[in-house]
Enzyme design. Structure first.
Site, PDB file in Angstrom:
ATOM      1  N   ILE A  93      -6.758   8.137  10.505  1.00  0.00           N
ATOM      2  CA  ILE A  93      -8.394   8.850   9.719  1.00  0.00           C
ATOM      3  C   ILE A  93      -9.164   7.447  10.680  1.00  0.00           C
ATOM      4  O   ILE A  93      -9.580   6.742  10.399  1.00  0.00           O
ATOM      5  CB  ILE A  93      -8.058   8.971   8.736  1.00  0.00           C
ATOM      6  CG1 ILE A  93      -7.667   9.732   8.652  1.00  0.00           C
ATOM      7  CG2 ILE A  93      -9.851   9.566   9.260  1.00  0.00           C
ATOM      8  CD1 ILE A  93      -7.437  10.963   9.342  1.00  0.00           C
ATOM      9  N   TYR A 103       0.626  -0.924  -0.079  1.00  0.00           N
ATOM     10  CA  TYR A 103      -0.230  -0.335  -0.536  1.00  0.00           C
ATOM     11  C   TYR A 103       0.756   1.147  -0.448  1.00  0.00           C
ATOM     12  O   TYR A 103       1.206   2.083  -0.959  1.00  0.00           O
ATOM     13  CB  TYR A 103      -0.712   0.299   1.635  1.00  0.00           C
ATOM     14  CG  TYR A 103      -1.506   0.838   1.267  1.00  0.00           C
ATOM     15  CD1 TYR A 103      -3.106   1.613   1.233  1.00  0.00           C
ATOM     16  CD2 TYR A 103      -1.604   1.555   3.057  1.00  0.00           C
ATOM     17  CE1 TYR A 103      -3.445   2.532   0.999  1.00  0.00           C
ATOM     18  CE2 TYR A 103      -2.233   2.770   2.995  1.00  0.00           C
ATOM     19  CZ  TYR A 103      -3.783   3.205   2.440  1.00  0.00           C
ATOM     20  OH  TYR A 103      -3.932   4.076   2.806  1.00  0.00           O
TER      21      TYR A 103
HETATM   22  N1  NAP Z   1      -9.126   5.873   7.089  1.00  0.00           N
HETATM   23  C1  NAP Z   1      -7.552   6.119   7.228  1.00  0.00           C
HETATM   24  O1  NAP Z   1      -7.221   5.937   8.526  1.00  0.00           O
HETATM   25  C2  NAP Z   1      -6.459   6.231   5.576  1.00  0.00           C
HETATM   26  C3  NAP Z   1      -5.261   6.809   6.647  1.00  0.00           C
HETATM   27  C4  NAP Z   1      -5.078   7.696   5.225  1.00  0.00           C
HETATM   28  C5  NAP Z   1      -5.127   7.846   3.848  1.00  0.00           C
HETATM   29  N2  NAP Z   1      -6.247   6.950   3.555  1.00  0.00           N
HETATM   30  C6  NAP Z   1      -6.758   6.980   2.498  1.00  0.00           C
HETATM   31  O2  NAP Z   1      -8.259   7.591   2.272  1.00  0.00           O
HETATM   32  C7  NAP Z   1      -9.278   7.091   1.035  1.00  0.00           C
HETATM   33  C8  NAP Z   1     -10.265   6.949   1.648  1.00  0.00           C
HETATM   34  O3  NAP Z   1      -9.720   5.845   3.009  1.00  0.00           O
HETATM   35  P1  NAP Z   1     -11.123   5.573   4.036  1.00  0.00           P
HETATM   36  O4  NAP Z   1     -10.498   4.831   4.781  1.00  0.00           O
HETATM   37  O5  NAP Z   1     -12.399   5.924   3.568  1.00  0.00           O
HETATM   38  O6  NAP Z   1     -12.026   4.418   2.428  1.00  0.00           O
HETATM   39  P2  NAP Z   1     -13.348   3.281   2.586  1.00  0.00           P
HETATM   40  O7  NAP Z   1     -13.885   3.690   4.266  1.00  0.00           O
HETATM   41  O8  NAP Z   1     -12.799   2.012   3.188  1.00  0.00           O
HETATM   42  O9  NAP Z   1     -14.104   3.666   2.525  1.00  0.00           O
HETATM   43  C9  NAP Z   1     -14.132   3.680   1.086  1.00  0.00           C
HETATM   44  C10 NAP Z   1     -14.701   3.983  -0.139  1.00  0.00           C
HETATM   45  O10 NAP Z   1     -14.645   3.867  -1.704  1.00  0.00           O
HETATM   46  C11 NAP Z   1     -15.445   2.783  -1.792  1.00  0.00           C
HETATM   47  N3  NAP Z   1     -14.673   1.742  -2.475  1.00  0.00           N
HETATM   48  C12 NAP Z   1     -13.674   1.157  -2.165  1.00  0.00           C
HETATM   49  N4  NAP Z   1     -13.462   0.693  -3.838  1.00  0.00           N
HETATM   50  C13 NAP Z   1     -13.991   0.866  -4.492  1.00  0.00           C
HETATM   51  C14 NAP Z   1     -13.791   0.180  -5.779  1.00  0.00           C
HETATM   52  N5  NAP Z   1     -13.013  -0.951  -5.839  1.00  0.00           N
HETATM   53  N6  NAP Z   1     -14.592   0.702  -6.491  1.00  0.00           N
HETATM   54  C15 NAP Z   1     -15.939   1.621  -6.560  1.00  0.00           C
HETATM   55  N7  NAP Z   1     -15.706   2.211  -5.137  1.00  0.00           N
HETATM   56  C16 NAP Z   1     -14.983   1.380  -3.718  1.00  0.00           C
HETATM   57  C17 NAP Z   1     -16.300   2.661  -1.097  1.00  0.00           C
HETATM   58  O11 NAP Z   1     -16.955   1.403  -0.825  1.00  0.00           O
HETATM   59  P3  NAP Z   1     -17.754   0.133  -1.175  1.00  0.00           P
HETATM   60  O12 NAP Z   1     -16.615  -0.627   0.054  1.00  0.00           O
HETATM   61  O13 NAP Z   1     -18.967   0.001  -1.085  1.00  0.00           O
HETATM   62  O14 NAP Z   1     -17.446   0.118  -2.459  1.00  0.00           O
HETATM   63  C18 NAP Z   1     -16.412   3.499   0.361  1.00  0.00           C
HETATM   64  O15 NAP Z   1     -17.585   4.444  -0.280  1.00  0.00           O
HETATM   65  C19 NAP Z   1      -7.811   5.745   0.742  1.00  0.00           C
HETATM   66  O16 NAP Z   1      -7.378   6.652  -0.572  1.00  0.00           O
HETATM   67  C20 NAP Z   1      -7.068   5.616   1.900  1.00  0.00           C
HETATM   68  O17 NAP Z   1      -6.042   5.403   1.014  1.00  0.00           O
HETATM   69  C21 NAP Z   1      -7.458   6.258   4.794  1.00  0.00           C
END
Ligand code: NAP
Length: 255
Positions: free
Chosen positions: A187, A154
Site C-alpha cells: 500500500i 513480520y
Molecule cells: N503499508 C503497507 O504496505 C502495508 C501492507 C500490508 C499490511 N500493512 C499493515 O497495515 C497496518 C498499518 O500500516 P501502515 O503502513 O499504515 O503503517 P504506518 O504508516 O507506519 O502507520 C502506523 C501507525 O501506527 C502508529 N504506531 C506505530 N507503532 C506504534 C506503537 N508502538 N504504539 C502506538 N502507535 C504506533 C504510527 O504512529 P507513530 O509512528 O507516531 O507511533 C501510525 O499512526 C499495519 O498493521 C501493517 O502491518 C501495511
C-alpha cells in the site's frame, strides 16, 4: 448502502497516519465516534483536529501500545470518553530495526503480542457493545513468502495474528462479537514505507507493484473500505474471514 455506522463507538490503534488514519476518516464520514493513539503527538493532534472539525467526537493520546500499562490506561479513558466500545480495530505495526534473534523477539511483541494484549482488554467493553466487531490488519506477507527482503519475522507473526483472529470468531460468537482480518498487499502513500522504497529502491518498488494482477500498489482508502465494511453491521453474517485487499496478488483460488 447504509453501513449502519452512525453513532457507533470505534477504537483504532495507530490512527495518526497511513491505513489507520484512512480507516478513521471513513468511520468519521459514516457518523461514528472514534478514539485512537500513536507514539508521536503532532500528526495525531492534526488528525484529531480534522475529525472534530467535521463534527465527530474524537479522542486520542500519544502512547506506545507495547507499554502494557500505558495502553490499558488509554483504552479505559477512550472507552469512558466514547461511552462504550462497539468496534475495535487493531492496526499498529512498526518497522523493526534490530537484527538476529532480537528482531524475532521485537517483531513478536509488535506484530503479535500487543495485538493480543490490546484485544483481550477490549473484549469486555465489546461484550457490552452494539453489534460488536473486531478487525485485525494483517498483511499479504502472512500468506505469501518473500515479497520483499527482511519480512520473514513480520510475515510469521502476522500469520499467527490471522490464526488468533480466526479463533476469536469462534470463541466470541456466543457474545455476538464478530472477528475478521484484512490482508493488504503493498500500500503506497506519502511518508509511508513504500513511498520511501520508491525513492530509495525504485526496482524493488516496481517488483512489488508487479505481484498484483492489477500491476500497482493499493491505497490506504482501498484498505479502509474493506475494513470499515467488515466492522459494520452490514457485514453481520461475516466472521472468521480473511478479506484480501491485494489487487489479485495471490494466484490460488480462495476456498
Ligand atoms: N503499508 C503497507 O504496505 C502495508 C501492507 C500490508 C499490511 N500493512 C499493515 O497495515 C497496518 C498499518 O500500516 P501502515 O503502513 O499504515 O503503517 P504506518 O504508516 O507506519 O502507520 C502506523 C501507525 O501506527 C502508529 N504506531 C506505530 N507503532 C506504534 C506503537 N508502538 N504504539 C502506538 N502507535 C504506533 C504510527 O504512529 P507513530 O509512528 O507516531 O507511533 C501510525 O499512526 C499495519 O498493521 C501493517 O502491518 C501495511
Amino acid at each position: 448502502m447504509d453501513l449502519g455506522l452512525k453513532g457507533k463507538r470505534a477504537i483504532v490503534t495507530g490512527g495518526s497516519k497511513g491505513i489507520g488514519k484512512a480507516i478513521l476518516n471513513k468511520l468519521v464520514a459514516e457518523g461514528a465516534s472514534v478514539a485512537t493513539c500513536s507514539r508521536g503527538a503532532a500528526a495525531l493532534n492534526d488528525a484529531l483536529g480534522e475529525w472534530r472539525s467535521q463534527g465527530a467526537q474524537a479522542y486520542g493520546e500519544a502512547i506506545d501500545v507495547t507499554d502494557a500499562e500505558a495502553y490499558e490506561n488509554w483504552l479505559k479513558r477512550s472507552a469512558e470518553q466514547l461511552g462504550g466500545v462497539d468496534i475495535f480495530i487493531s492496526n499498529v505495526s512498526t518497522r523493526i530495526q534490530s537484527q538476529g534473534e532480537q528482531r524475532w523477539l521485537d517483531t513478536f511483541e509488535v506484530d503479535f503480542m500487543q495485538h493480543v494484549r490490546a484485544t483481550e482488554l477490549a473484549i469486555p467493553y465489546l461484550k457490552q457493545g452494539n453489534s460488536p466487531a473486531l478487525v485485525f490488519i494483517s498483511t499479504i506477507a502472512s500468506v505469501m513468502a518473500n515479497i520483499v527482503p527482511m519480512e520473514r519475522e513480520y510475515g510469521a507473526m502476522k500469520a499467527a495474528l490471522n490464526a488468533y483472529a480466526s479463533q476469536l470468531a469462534h470463541r466470541l460468537a456466543e457474545d455476538g462479537i464478530r472477528s475478521n482480518y484484512v490482508t493488504p498487499g503493498p500500500i503506497n502513500f506519502e511518508g509511508g514505507f513504500w513511498s520511501n522504497v520508491q525513492k530509495a529502491d525504485p526496482t524493488l518498488f516496481e517488483r512489488a507493484s508487479q505481484i498484483s494482477a492489477l500491476q500497482r500498489h493499493g491505497t490506504p482508502e482501498e484498505v479502509a473500505n474493506a475494513v470499515v465494511f467488515l466492522a459494520s453491521p452490514a457485514a453481520s453474517y461475516i466472521t472468521g474471514a480473511n478479506l484480501r485487499v491485494d489487487g489479485g496478488a495471490l494466484k490460488n483460488t480462495h476456498y
